[in-house]
Write an enzyme that holds these catalytic residues in place. Structure first.
Site, mmCIF file in Angstrom:
data_model
loop_
_atom_site.group_PDB
_atom_site.id
_atom_site.type_symbol
_atom_site.label_atom_id
_atom_site.label_comp_id
_atom_site.label_asym_id
_atom_site.label_seq_id
_atom_site.Cartn_x
_atom_site.Cartn_y
_atom_site.Cartn_z
ATOM 1 N N CYS A 114 55.547 31.302 20.489
ATOM 2 C CA CYS A 114 54.398 30.567 19.924
ATOM 3 C C CYS A 114 54.441 30.476 18.396
ATOM 4 O O CYS A 114 53.793 29.622 17.808
ATOM 5 C CB CYS A 114 53.091 31.199 20.369
ATOM 6 N N HIS A 250 47.579 28.427 15.491
ATOM 7 C CA HIS A 250 48.155 28.345 16.834
ATOM 8 C C HIS A 250 47.002 28.296 17.834
ATOM 9 O O HIS A 250 46.041 29.058 17.732
ATOM 10 C CB HIS A 250 49.035 29.570 17.079
ATOM 11 N N ASN A 280 47.421 26.254 25.436
ATOM 12 C CA ASN A 280 48.444 26.862 24.574
ATOM 13 C C ASN A 280 49.788 26.186 24.859
ATOM 14 O O ASN A 280 50.379 26.399 25.916
ATOM 15 C CB ASN A 280 48.504 28.364 24.870
HETATM 16 N N1 ACO Z 1 40.197 33.144 36.539
HETATM 17 C C1 ACO Z 1 39.245 34.011 36.906
HETATM 18 N N2 ACO Z 1 39.305 35.326 36.663
HETATM 19 C C2 ACO Z 1 40.384 35.782 35.991
HETATM 20 C C3 ACO Z 1 41.423 34.933 35.585
HETATM 21 C C4 ACO Z 1 41.297 33.559 35.882
HETATM 22 N N3 ACO Z 1 42.234 32.663 35.528
HETATM 23 N N4 ACO Z 1 42.370 35.656 34.956
HETATM 24 C C5 ACO Z 1 41.923 36.939 34.943
HETATM 25 N N5 ACO Z 1 40.735 37.008 35.584
HETATM 26 C C6 ACO Z 1 39.905 38.209 35.796
HETATM 27 C C7 ACO Z 1 40.730 39.466 35.747
HETATM 28 O O1 ACO Z 1 41.282 39.745 37.003
HETATM 29 C C8 ACO Z 1 39.677 40.498 35.351
HETATM 30 O O2 ACO Z 1 38.933 40.851 36.481
HETATM 31 P P1 ACO Z 1 38.485 42.381 36.770
HETATM 32 O O3 ACO Z 1 37.618 42.729 35.582
HETATM 33 O O4 ACO Z 1 37.771 42.285 38.060
HETATM 34 O O5 ACO Z 1 39.776 43.137 36.808
HETATM 35 C C9 ACO Z 1 38.757 39.717 34.403
HETATM 36 O O6 ACO Z 1 39.004 38.331 34.685
HETATM 37 C C10 ACO Z 1 38.941 40.036 32.936
HETATM 38 O O7 ACO Z 1 40.358 39.943 32.597
HETATM 39 P P2 ACO Z 1 40.877 40.224 31.129
HETATM 40 O O8 ACO Z 1 42.352 40.024 31.109
HETATM 41 O O9 ACO Z 1 40.353 41.526 30.617
HETATM 42 O O10 ACO Z 1 40.132 39.037 30.352
HETATM 43 P P3 ACO Z 1 40.089 38.748 28.791
HETATM 44 O O11 ACO Z 1 38.670 38.655 28.367
HETATM 45 O O12 ACO Z 1 40.980 39.664 28.003
HETATM 46 O O13 ACO Z 1 40.685 37.274 28.681
HETATM 47 C C11 ACO Z 1 42.752 36.162 28.102
HETATM 48 C C12 ACO Z 1 41.996 37.032 29.131
HETATM 49 C C13 ACO Z 1 42.105 34.796 28.042
HETATM 50 C C14 ACO Z 1 44.197 36.061 28.592
HETATM 51 C C15 ACO Z 1 42.729 36.808 26.708
HETATM 52 O O14 ACO Z 1 43.029 38.169 26.795
HETATM 53 C C16 ACO Z 1 43.696 36.164 25.738
HETATM 54 O O15 ACO Z 1 43.551 35.028 25.351
HETATM 55 N N6 ACO Z 1 44.696 36.916 25.242
HETATM 56 C C17 ACO Z 1 45.636 36.477 24.249
HETATM 57 C C18 ACO Z 1 46.603 35.471 24.761
HETATM 58 C C19 ACO Z 1 47.473 35.035 23.587
HETATM 59 O O16 ACO Z 1 47.003 34.767 22.521
HETATM 60 N N7 ACO Z 1 48.769 35.039 23.735
HETATM 61 C C20 ACO Z 1 49.589 34.896 22.544
HETATM 62 C C21 ACO Z 1 50.311 33.724 22.457
HETATM 63 S S1 ACO Z 1 51.116 33.307 23.912
HETATM 64 C C22 ACO Z 1 52.818 33.265 23.579
HETATM 65 O O17 ACO Z 1 53.319 33.685 22.596
HETATM 66 C C23 ACO Z 1 53.670 32.728 24.661
#
Ligand code: ACO
Length: 323
Positions: A114, A250, A280
């Protein structure tokens, strides 16, 4: 006067098919509500079998060349950032080079996921300033959907496909007020490989592999690393945060973008957001957002624009330029 890399054109390209969260929820155990609340994403574009990293990159490159009033033969350097190349080799940059008729110049790919566009921009800027080339195309292009595990709802809802490109030209410009890239900082920390990676590759499994991510841990690193690198670039260029006209971040997650802006005291009305429309798109996200804001007239000549990104590796970086 200083020799700088001046941005003289931008372009972008998206696959034909837009897929809304609701449509995705028909096949993935998710909901529009969850995706919007956690990430700000409302839709993404997904490539069909004919749309490839090189075809999207070529379309973006042609748009950027047209905006600059140039042709392929005017370009002597192509740096293409991607994590989803057409082939393991040769570099996708060489395919784009041939497609636009820039044959004979330098062309290679950069892999920094990214942050790839920031890395590619840094490399191209260095080569232009040292005189190795005079006009560069810097491209971020991805068909990220090809490495998504559509059974893994924690990753597949967050990404999309697309491409963005800029044309840079080496010019002598005024030290204080002149256009061009004013300063950049790039970083990597390989200790975090297991938080964001693809579980395959030519030298290990022999398969392409799929994206694996511990999203909530990546999130914490992202906000801190981005705020730090933005401060570094402000210090390097002796610029006050208040002087920045636009930040083009980004586009991974609206909450990361807002958190980073808050840490720097930057109001959100100076931040370009396209994550809702494109999701993304990895290396393509910054140049795609930049092109959109240039074309809709928000980013104007003379303005100070900060680009920033963080991705797998971890890699992260930022670059300040005057348009
Ligand atoms: N739909 C519904 N529920 C979901 C989904 C989905 N698509 N995905 C996860 N959940 C559930 C999980 O199972 C979890 O349930 P539980 O509490 O019962 O276990 C709950 O939602 C919370 O999951 P978290 O992973 O803790 O959610 P979070 O608030 O952290 O959001 C996210 C997740 C959006 C991925 C966030 O952490 C994020 O954006 N992280 C950074 C991603 C990023 O910036 N990546 C860097 C660049 S990418 C690259 O370089 C290729």
């Amino acid at each position: 006067m200083t020799r700088r890399s001046v941005l003289i054109g931008t372009g972008s390209a998206l696959p034909k098919r837009a897929v809304s969260n609701a449509e995705l929820a028909e096949t993935v155990d998710t909901s529009d509500e969850w995706i919007v609340e956690r990430s700000g994403i409302r839709q993404r574009y997904l490539a069909d079998a004919q749309e490839t990293t090189s075809s999207l990159g070529t379309a973006a490159a042609k748009a950027a060349l047209a905006a600059a009033g140039l042709e392929g033969r005017d370009i002597d350097l192509i740096v293409l950032a991607t994590a989803t190349p057409d082939q393991t080799f040769p570099a996708t940059a060489t395919i784009v080079q041939d497609a636009i008729g820039a044959n004979g110049g330098i062309a290679f790919d950069v892999a920094a996921v990214c942050s790839g566009f920031l890395y590619a921009l840094g490399v191209a800027d260095s080569m232009l300033r040292t005189g190795m080339a005079s006009r560069a195309l810097v491209i971020g292009s991805e068909t990220f959907s090809r490495i998504l595990d559509w059974e893994d709802r924690t990753t597949c809802v967050l990404f999309g496909d697309g491409a963005g490109a800029v044309v840079l030209e080496a010019r002598e410009t005024d030290d204080k007020t002149g256009a061009g890239i004013l300063g950049s900082k790039l970083h990597a920390d390989g200790a975090h490989n297991q938080l964001l990676y693809v579980d395959g590759g030519p030298s290990t499994t022999g398969e392409v592999g799929k994206v694996r991510m511990k999203g909530n841990q990546v999130f914490k690193h992202a906000v801190n690393n981005l705020a730090d690198v933005l401060r570094e670039v402000l210090e390097l260029t002796e610029t006050d945060a208040a002087a920045i006209d636009w930040v083009v971040p980004h586009q991974a997650n609206a909450r990361i973008i807002e958190g980073t802006a808050r840490k720097l005291g930057l109001p959100m009305d100076r931040v370009i957001m396209t994550v809702d429309q494109h999701a993304n798109t990895s290396a393509a996200s910054v140049p795609l957002a930049l092109d959109q804001a240039v074309r809709d007239g928000r980013i104007k000549p003379g303005q100070l624009v900060m680009l920033e990104a963080m991705g797998g590796g971890f890699t992260w970086g930022a670059s300040l330029l005057r348009i």
